[in-house]
Design a protein around this motif. Sequence first.
Motif, PDB file in Angstrom:
ATOM      1  N   VAL A  64       0.843  -1.187   0.000  1.00 26.20           N
ATOM      2  CA  VAL A  64       0.000   0.000   0.000  1.00 26.20           C
ATOM      3  C   VAL A  64       0.881   1.241   0.000  1.00 26.20           C
ATOM      4  CG1 VAL A  64      -1.920  -1.143   1.180  1.00 26.20           C
ATOM      5  CG2 VAL A  64      -0.187   0.024   2.518  1.00 26.20           C
ATOM      6  N   PRO A  65       0.386   2.331  -0.573  1.00 28.20           N
ATOM      7  CA  PRO A  65       1.159   3.570  -0.535  1.00 28.20           C
ATOM      8  C   PRO A  65       1.323   4.046   0.910  1.00 28.20           C
ATOM      9  CG  PRO A  65      -0.669   3.741  -2.100  1.00 28.20           C
ATOM     10  CD  PRO A  65      -0.864   2.475  -1.326  1.00 28.20           C
ATOM     11  N   THR A  66       2.395   4.764   1.167  1.00 32.54           N
ATOM     12  CA  THR A  66       2.640   5.256   2.532  1.00 32.54           C
ATOM     13  C   THR A  66       1.575   6.249   2.972  1.00 32.54           C
ATOM     14  OG1 THR A  66       4.136   6.980   1.716  1.00 32.54           O
ATOM     15  CG2 THR A  66       5.137   4.887   2.410  1.00 32.54           C
ATOM     16  N   THR A  67       0.843   6.809   2.024  1.00 29.77           N
ATOM     17  CA  THR A  67      -0.259   7.725   2.364  1.00 29.77           C
ATOM     18  C   THR A  67      -1.520   6.975   2.785  1.00 29.77           C
ATOM     19  OG1 THR A  67      -0.882   7.808   0.032  1.00 29.77           O
ATOM     20  CG2 THR A  67       0.541   9.578   0.852  1.00 29.77           C
ATOM     21  N   HIS A  68      -1.530   5.649   2.620  1.00 30.69           N
ATOM     22  CA  HIS A  68      -2.706   4.831   2.952  1.00 30.69           C
ATOM     23  C   HIS A  68      -2.466   3.916   4.143  1.00 30.69           C
ATOM     24  CE1 HIS A  68      -4.143   5.146  -1.506  1.00 30.69           C
ATOM     25  NE2 HIS A  68      -4.170   6.303  -0.870  1.00 30.69           N
ATOM     26  N   PHE A  69      -1.415   4.136   4.900  1.00 28.55           N
ATOM     27  CA  PHE A  69      -1.054   3.279   6.025  1.00 28.55           C
ATOM     28  C   PHE A  69      -0.759   4.201   7.199  1.00 28.55           C
ATOM     29  CE2 PHE A  69       1.193   0.379   8.635  1.00 28.55           C
ATOM     30  CZ  PHE A  69       1.073  -0.906   8.139  1.00 28.55           C
ATOM     31  N   ALA A  70      -1.544   4.092   8.263  1.00 30.92           N
ATOM     32  CA  ALA A  70      -1.400   5.022   9.387  1.00 30.92           C
ATOM     33  C   ALA A  70      -1.367   4.293  10.718  1.00 30.92           C
ATOM     34  CB  ALA A  70      -2.542   6.031   9.389  1.00 30.92           C
ATOM     35  N   ALA A  71      -0.742   4.928  11.682  1.00 27.57           N
ATOM     36  CA  ALA A  71      -0.755   4.478  13.079  1.00 27.57           C
ATOM     37  C   ALA A  71      -0.911   5.720  13.935  1.00 27.57           C
ATOM     38  CB  ALA A  71       0.537   3.745  13.418  1.00 27.57           C
ATOM     39  N   GLY A  72      -1.837   5.688  14.864  1.00 29.76           N
ATOM     40  CA  GLY A  72      -2.042   6.836  15.722  1.00 29.76           C
ATOM     41  C   GLY A  72      -2.474   8.083  14.960  1.00 29.76           C
ATOM     42  N   ASP A  73      -3.258   7.895  13.910  1.00 28.33           N
ATOM     43  CA  ASP A  73      -3.786   8.980  13.084  1.00 28.33           C
ATOM     44  C   ASP A  73      -2.699   9.756  12.339  1.00 28.33           C
ATOM     45  OD1 ASP A  73      -5.896  10.406  11.945  1.00 28.33           O
ATOM     46  OD2 ASP A  73      -5.819  11.969  13.474  1.00 28.33           O
ATOM     47  N   VAL A  74      -1.556   9.129  12.129  1.00 36.34           N
ATOM     48  CA  VAL A  74      -0.473   9.744  11.358  1.00 36.34           C
ATOM     49  C   VAL A  74      -0.051   8.724  10.299  1.00 36.34           C
ATOM     50  CG1 VAL A  74       1.852  10.730  11.426  1.00 36.34           C
ATOM     51  CG2 VAL A  74       0.321  11.039  13.386  1.00 36.34           C
ATOM     52  N   THR A  75      -0.088   9.134   9.021  1.00 37.50           N
ATOM     53  CA  THR A  75       0.327   8.197   7.976  1.00 37.50           C
ATOM     54  C   THR A  75       1.844   8.012   8.005  1.00 37.50           C
ATOM     55  OG1 THR A  75       0.661   9.865   6.248  1.00 37.50           O
ATOM     56  CG2 THR A  75      -1.581   8.949   6.475  1.00 37.50           C
ATOM     57  N   ILE A  76       2.290   6.945   7.414  1.00 34.80           N
ATOM     58  CA  ILE A  76       3.728   6.693   7.318  1.00 34.80           C
ATOM     59  C   ILE A  76       4.389   7.838   6.552  1.00 34.80           C
ATOM     60  CG2 ILE A  76       5.492   5.122   6.423  1.00 34.80           C
ATOM     61  CD1 ILE A  76       3.842   3.995   8.803  1.00 34.80           C
ATOM     62  N   HIS A  77       3.729   8.308   5.505  1.00 37.72           N
ATOM     63  CA  HIS A  77       4.242   9.426   4.714  1.00 37.72           C
ATOM     64  C   HIS A  77       4.430  10.668   5.595  1.00 37.72           C
ATOM     65  CE1 HIS A  77       4.863  11.914   1.155  1.00 37.72           C
ATOM     66  NE2 HIS A  77       4.034  12.794   1.701  1.00 37.72           N
ATOM     67  N   GLU A  78       3.415  10.982   6.396  1.00 41.43           N
ATOM     68  CA  GLU A  78       3.507  12.139   7.291  1.00 41.43           C
ATOM     69  C   GLU A  78       4.617  11.961   8.329  1.00 41.43           C
ATOM     70  OE1 GLU A  78      -1.221  13.382   7.194  1.00 41.43           O
ATOM     71  OE2 GLU A  78      -0.516  11.892   8.639  1.00 41.43           O
ATOM     72  N   ARG A  79       4.718  10.772   8.882  1.00 37.84           N
ATOM     73  CA  ARG A  79       5.736  10.485   9.897  1.00 37.84           C
ATOM     74  C   ARG A  79       7.142  10.660   9.311  1.00 37.84           C
ATOM     75  NH1 ARG A  79       4.267   8.224  14.386  1.00 37.84           N
ATOM     76  NH2 ARG A  79       2.495   7.211  13.404  1.00 37.84           N
ATOM     77  N   ARG A  80       7.334  10.156   8.102  1.00 40.36           N
ATOM     78  CA  ARG A  80       8.640  10.307   7.445  1.00 40.36           C
ATOM     79  C   ARG A  80       8.944  11.778   7.167  1.00 40.36           C
ATOM     80  NH1 ARG A  80       8.291   5.222   3.209  1.00 40.36           N
ATOM     81  NH2 ARG A  80       8.594   3.606   4.784  1.00 40.36           N
ATOM     82  N   ALA A  81       7.934  12.526   6.738  1.00 37.78           N
ATOM     83  CA  ALA A  81       8.126  13.951   6.466  1.00 37.78           C
ATOM     84  C   ALA A  81       8.471  14.691   7.754  1.00 37.78           C
ATOM     85  CB  ALA A  81       6.861  14.544   5.841  1.00 37.78           C
TER      86      ALA A  81
END
Length: 73
Positions: free
Chosen positions: A48-65
């Motif tokens: 799945v894209p990193t924008t479609h995978f979240a933990a604690g209401d934060v996507t992987i994409h957001e966490r990396r950014a």
Amino acid sequence: MTVPFVEITLTEGRSEEQLRTLISKVTHAVVDSVDTPLESVRVVLREVPTTHFAAGDVTIHERRAQRHTAQSS
């Protein structure tokens, strides 16, 4: 005979070689763990894209950014 079915969801970005290694190692782990024939094991990888995978209401994409921004400061 039962047919073990393993489904793994992970974020996109791994090489074909890494995915193939994962399939092989998971298959052999199932064979060793539940004493089932190799050919009966099913493995499905869902990327799945990193924008479609979240933990604690934060996507992987957001966490990396966020990490990138913090490291740049």
